[in-house]
Design an enzyme around this catalytic site. Sequence first.
Site, PDB file in Angstrom:
ATOM      1  N   ARG A 397      -8.637 -27.998 -21.486  1.00 54.88           N
ATOM      2  CA  ARG A 397      -8.831 -28.555 -20.137  1.00 54.88           C
ATOM      3  C   ARG A 397      -9.917 -27.790 -19.400  1.00 54.88           C
ATOM      4  O   ARG A 397     -10.750 -28.377 -18.718  1.00 54.88           O
ATOM      5  CB  ARG A 397      -7.529 -28.534 -19.330  1.00 54.88           C
ATOM      6  N   CYS A 398      -9.915 -26.475 -19.530  1.00 53.33           N
ATOM      7  CA  CYS A 398     -10.933 -25.660 -18.863  1.00 53.33           C
ATOM      8  C   CYS A 398     -12.341 -26.042 -19.319  1.00 53.33           C
ATOM      9  O   CYS A 398     -13.295 -25.932 -18.540  1.00 53.33           O
ATOM     10  CB  CYS A 398     -10.710 -24.175 -19.166  1.00 53.33           C
TER      11      CYS A 398
END
Length: 408
Positions: A397-398
């Site tokens: 996600r990052c």
Amino acid sequence: MPINVKSEIGKLKKVMLHRPGQELEHLVPGELERLLFEDIPYLKTAQSEHDLFAGILREHGTEVVYIEDMMAEVLKTDPAVKESFVRQVIDEGGNTAQNFRSQLYDYLMEIPDEKEMVLKVMSGVSLNELKYEGHSPLVDLIRSSSRMIMDPIPNLYFTRDPFATIGNGVSLNSMYAKTRRRETLFGKYILEYHPDYAGQVPFYYKREYPFSIEGGDILNLSSKVLAVGISQRTTPEAIELLAKNIFEDEQCEIETILALDIPSVRAYMHLDTVCTQVDYDKFTIHPGILESLQIYEIRRGSRTEPLHVTELTKSLQDVLTEYLGVDRVTLIRCGGRDRVASEREQWNDGSNTLCIAPGTVVVYDRNYITNAVLRDNGIEVLEMPSSELSRGRGGPRCMSMPLVREAI
């Protein structure tokens, strides 16, 4: 609308990434803490892992665009924009960069290919790359000619943080750490000048605002509900500003902002390192935050008091169940019920999943215990290698900035 992200789980149609580059080769042990790294990733393997990540996304129908390509397209459109960008990069590059302002400007502007120039800005510039004959008698005796006079930007492959998509708009963030603040310049120029976005995207936060906020703390729970973490890197003052700007936009559908106060420590640096949505009614969670978590509801107020804030006394599970309008939310524990596994896999971003469709997530393969628990809960788990990318302390996600998701 060119930006359309109204959930965490709608099918991911378009995403922005940054393929790790030479900036990682400019990390040295003495600068790791200042540049927010614990270790030095091996670039060749990091790039291979990142290419496999992008490949998984493409195989599942996601258009992948790269921040370096989009920035190069911006610079090709107008020489004045290119000049402004270079000057701003140098001005925000720190005291040493400003001391070599004219030499840096000439060096960067003489790079003929715009993408090559963008990658050089990202990787940083050393003194021996410039046409420099020496004019600092003490400094030149003490400092190496190979020293960096404009820092690399090594955290840039975590594209989630510099700006966050919210509905049809964005939060162009004010970064917590000085070393990451130039990252938001790329988002600024792309959103303001790229023909796909210029004049079409409302800004709910601006990089010039004084309070820090980062994209890893912003989760679109639905078209009407936004969650924002109060964390090491996002302040309550920033959330108030963000909320006021969102509620002032009559076109924005958001009615409620949930502020989740998580421990302000490096291991839990953002909300998405401890909690991500993986299906309509399922979330990953790091159990270490549950006992201390405080949740606040923010709604539109009145003319005299623009925000109405209420502390919620229900559990996170009950709050998510209520605001998502489902029968029951399941919290899937990182590491299962094993405390050691939970802490170890949380450190390697076991809770930081990228949902690319309801019930389908991209995860790091190293978090095998959490991945097994996800599968036991009916989640399709797409594993990617992570020996080097994980050294930057961020997960799938990052490393992704969704630009378009399908409605759910």
